[in-house]
Motif scaffolding. Structure first.
Motif, mmCIF file in Angstrom:
data_model
loop_
_atom_site.group_PDB
_atom_site.id
_atom_site.type_symbol
_atom_site.label_atom_id
_atom_site.label_comp_id
_atom_site.label_asym_id
_atom_site.label_seq_id
_atom_site.Cartn_x
_atom_site.Cartn_y
_atom_site.Cartn_z
ATOM 1 N N PRO A 41 0.725 -1.132 0.022
ATOM 2 C CA PRO A 41 -0.305 0.030 0.038
ATOM 3 C C PRO A 41 0.929 1.095 0.142
ATOM 4 C CG PRO A 41 -0.832 -1.654 1.715
ATOM 5 C CD PRO A 41 0.394 -2.293 1.029
ATOM 6 N N GLY A 42 0.540 2.141 -0.901
ATOM 7 C CA GLY A 42 1.160 3.466 -0.975
ATOM 8 C C GLY A 42 2.381 3.303 -1.829
ATOM 9 N N LYS A 43 2.807 2.253 -2.230
ATOM 10 C CA LYS A 43 3.765 2.249 -3.109
ATOM 11 C C LYS A 43 3.612 2.256 -4.590
ATOM 12 C CE LYS A 43 6.966 0.925 -0.163
ATOM 13 N NZ LYS A 43 8.339 1.818 0.280
ATOM 14 N N GLU A 44 4.390 2.648 -5.408
ATOM 15 C CA GLU A 44 3.999 2.720 -6.856
ATOM 16 C C GLU A 44 4.614 1.605 -7.550
ATOM 17 O OE1 GLU A 44 4.506 7.666 -7.215
ATOM 18 O OE2 GLU A 44 5.859 6.257 -8.416
ATOM 19 N N ARG A 45 3.999 1.711 -8.743
ATOM 20 C CA ARG A 45 4.295 0.330 -9.438
ATOM 21 C C ARG A 45 5.836 -0.273 -9.723
ATOM 22 N NH1 ARG A 45 1.682 -2.302 -13.977
ATOM 23 N NH2 ARG A 45 3.218 -3.562 -15.436
ATOM 24 N N LYS A 46 6.533 0.983 -9.889
ATOM 25 C CA LYS A 46 7.956 0.920 -10.158
ATOM 26 C C LYS A 46 8.583 0.220 -8.850
ATOM 27 C CE LYS A 46 9.140 5.567 -9.049
ATOM 28 N NZ LYS A 46 9.666 6.759 -9.772
ATOM 29 N N GLU A 47 8.038 0.408 -7.722
ATOM 30 C CA GLU A 47 8.390 -0.284 -6.493
ATOM 31 C C GLU A 47 7.941 -1.501 -6.028
ATOM 32 O OE1 GLU A 47 6.915 3.602 -4.542
ATOM 33 O OE2 GLU A 47 8.921 3.482 -3.670
ATOM 34 N N ARG A 48 7.463 -2.254 -7.191
ATOM 35 C CA ARG A 48 7.158 -3.776 -6.942
ATOM 36 C C ARG A 48 8.107 -4.554 -6.332
ATOM 37 N NH1 ARG A 48 3.523 -5.316 -11.739
ATOM 38 N NH2 ARG A 48 1.551 -3.777 -11.359
ATOM 39 N N GLU A 49 7.949 -5.135 -5.268
ATOM 40 C CA GLU A 49 8.997 -6.015 -4.424
ATOM 41 C C GLU A 49 9.115 -7.762 -5.141
ATOM 42 O OE1 GLU A 49 10.004 -7.309 0.104
ATOM 43 O OE2 GLU A 49 8.020 -6.374 -0.570
ATOM 44 N N PHE A 50 10.127 -8.139 -5.347
ATOM 45 C CA PHE A 50 10.553 -9.398 -5.604
ATOM 46 C C PHE A 50 9.874 -10.199 -4.495
ATOM 47 C CE2 PHE A 50 12.209 -13.242 -7.328
ATOM 48 C CZ PHE A 50 12.760 -13.632 -6.264
ATOM 49 N N VAL A 51 9.237 -11.160 -4.962
ATOM 50 C CA VAL A 51 8.925 -12.252 -3.723
ATOM 51 C C VAL A 51 9.643 -13.474 -4.140
ATOM 52 C CG1 VAL A 51 7.104 -13.606 -2.711
ATOM 53 C CG2 VAL A 51 6.684 -11.305 -3.387
ATOM 54 N N ALA A 52 9.314 -14.165 -5.216
ATOM 55 C CA ALA A 52 9.844 -15.647 -5.391
ATOM 56 C C ALA A 52 9.891 -15.473 -6.931
ATOM 57 C CB ALA A 52 9.199 -16.779 -4.853
ATOM 58 N N THR A 61 14.239 -22.564 -7.557
ATOM 59 C CA THR A 61 13.552 -21.493 -6.990
ATOM 60 C C THR A 61 14.474 -20.641 -6.122
ATOM 61 O OG1 THR A 61 13.046 -22.948 -4.710
ATOM 62 C CG2 THR A 61 11.450 -22.809 -7.065
ATOM 63 N N HIS A 62 14.164 -19.405 -6.277
ATOM 64 C CA HIS A 62 14.705 -18.318 -5.381
ATOM 65 C C HIS A 62 13.875 -17.364 -4.610
ATOM 66 C CE1 HIS A 62 18.695 -18.945 -7.182
ATOM 67 N NE2 HIS A 62 17.818 -19.555 -8.204
ATOM 68 N N TYR A 63 14.069 -16.780 -3.522
ATOM 69 C CA TYR A 63 12.977 -16.139 -2.648
ATOM 70 C C TYR A 63 13.777 -15.023 -2.016
ATOM 71 C CZ TYR A 63 10.485 -20.444 -2.579
ATOM 72 O OH TYR A 63 9.985 -21.757 -2.871
ATOM 73 N N PHE A 71 7.265 -18.791 2.506
ATOM 74 C CA PHE A 71 6.546 -19.059 1.220
ATOM 75 C C PHE A 71 7.138 -20.013 0.366
ATOM 76 C CE2 PHE A 71 5.034 -14.219 0.643
ATOM 77 C CZ PHE A 71 4.298 -14.219 2.117
ATOM 78 N N THR A 72 6.265 -20.701 -0.503
ATOM 79 C CA THR A 72 6.947 -21.671 -1.287
ATOM 80 C C THR A 72 6.220 -21.501 -2.639
ATOM 81 O OG1 THR A 72 7.002 -23.297 0.461
ATOM 82 C CG2 THR A 72 7.120 -23.957 -1.822
ATOM 83 N N GLN A 79 -0.888 -27.993 -15.926
ATOM 84 C CA GLN A 79 -2.273 -27.179 -15.569
ATOM 85 C C GLN A 79 -2.002 -25.823 -15.974
ATOM 86 O OE1 GLN A 79 -5.171 -28.234 -14.651
ATOM 87 N NE2 GLN A 79 -4.186 -30.489 -14.743
ATOM 88 N N ASN A 80 -0.643 -25.560 -16.579
ATOM 89 C CA ASN A 80 -0.211 -24.047 -16.978
ATOM 90 C C ASN A 80 -0.486 -23.113 -15.655
ATOM 91 O OD1 ASN A 80 0.149 -24.888 -19.500
ATOM 92 N ND2 ASN A 80 -1.638 -24.205 -20.425
ATOM 93 N N THR A 81 0.103 -23.467 -14.627
ATOM 94 C CA THR A 81 -0.341 -22.953 -13.347
ATOM 95 C C THR A 81 0.989 -22.760 -12.442
ATOM 96 O OG1 THR A 81 -2.596 -23.527 -13.358
ATOM 97 C CG2 THR A 81 -1.822 -22.575 -11.289
ATOM 98 N N VAL A 82 1.043 -21.474 -11.852
ATOM 99 C CA VAL A 82 2.105 -21.108 -10.823
ATOM 100 C C VAL A 82 1.580 -21.041 -9.597
ATOM 101 C CG1 VAL A 82 2.467 -18.742 -11.531
ATOM 102 C CG2 VAL A 82 4.286 -20.293 -10.474
ATOM 103 N N TYR A 83 1.923 -21.276 -8.498
ATOM 104 C CA TYR A 83 1.343 -21.096 -7.350
ATOM 105 C C TYR A 83 2.277 -20.597 -6.332
ATOM 106 C CZ TYR A 83 -1.605 -24.888 -8.977
ATOM 107 O OH TYR A 83 -2.235 -25.731 -9.688
ATOM 108 N N LEU A 84 1.782 -19.769 -5.303
ATOM 109 C CA LEU A 84 2.455 -19.313 -4.138
ATOM 110 C C LEU A 84 2.050 -19.612 -2.809
ATOM 111 C CD1 LEU A 84 5.165 -17.587 -3.430
ATOM 112 C CD2 LEU A 84 3.560 -15.717 -3.269
ATOM 113 N N GLN A 85 2.340 -20.521 -2.023
ATOM 114 C CA GLN A 85 1.868 -20.983 -0.838
ATOM 115 C C GLN A 85 2.572 -20.092 0.197
ATOM 116 O OE1 GLN A 85 -0.438 -23.407 -0.067
ATOM 117 N NE2 GLN A 85 -0.282 -22.493 1.989
ATOM 118 N N MET A 86 1.621 -19.529 0.950
ATOM 119 C CA MET A 86 2.186 -18.301 1.929
ATOM 120 C C MET A 86 1.743 -18.979 3.309
ATOM 121 S SD MET A 86 1.266 -14.827 -0.222
ATOM 122 C CE MET A 86 -0.428 -14.853 -0.089
#
Length: 126
Positions: A41-52, A61-63, A71-72, A79-86
């Motif tokens: 919240p309050g961050k701009e698009r260019k400030e998107r943070e890498f998660v995984a 994989t890298h985190y 997180f995993t 299934q053409n799907t990626v997941y993020l287990q948090m």
């Protein structure tokens, strides 16, 4: 073109869990490394943070340090799907989470990703 659609976000209490999904369509899914990023919240698009991030086969994989051990990231190429287990979510995990596709390699830099989803909101209450 690759179309990405995220789902699975929501409101959860501190310590809870969520599983995000990102369904891909268009070009062959297994040609792309995939990543998850978040915009607080309050961050701009260019400030998107890498998660995984995960490579095309799912074997690498890298985190971000902030989520490592909680997180995993995984993918199902059939299934053409990626997941993020948090798991063990914290209030500071509150953000809009985006999945992204990278034609060439896994990377921490959002600018190297070619396609993005519309995002899904994750809110962690204290």
């Amino acid at each position: 073109q690759v179309q990405l659609v995220e789902s699975g976000g929501g409101l959860v209490q501190t310590g809870g869990s969520l599983r995000l999904s990102c369904a891909a369509s268009g070009r062959p899914f297994n040609n792309y490394a995939m990543g998850w990023f978040r915009q607080a919240p309050g961050k701009e698009r260019k400030e998107r943070e890498f998660v995984a991030t995960i490579n095309t086969s799912g074997g690498s994989t890298h985190y971000a340090d902030s989520v490592k051990g909680r997180f995993t990231i995984s993918r199902d190429n059939d299934q053409n799907t990626v997941y993020l287990q948090m798991d063990r979510l914290k209030p500071e995990d509150t953000a809009v989470y985006y999945c992204a596709a990278n034609l060439y390699y896994i990377d921490y830099d959002a600018d190297t990703y070619d396609y993005w989803g519309q995002g899904t909101q994750v809110t962690v209450s204290s």
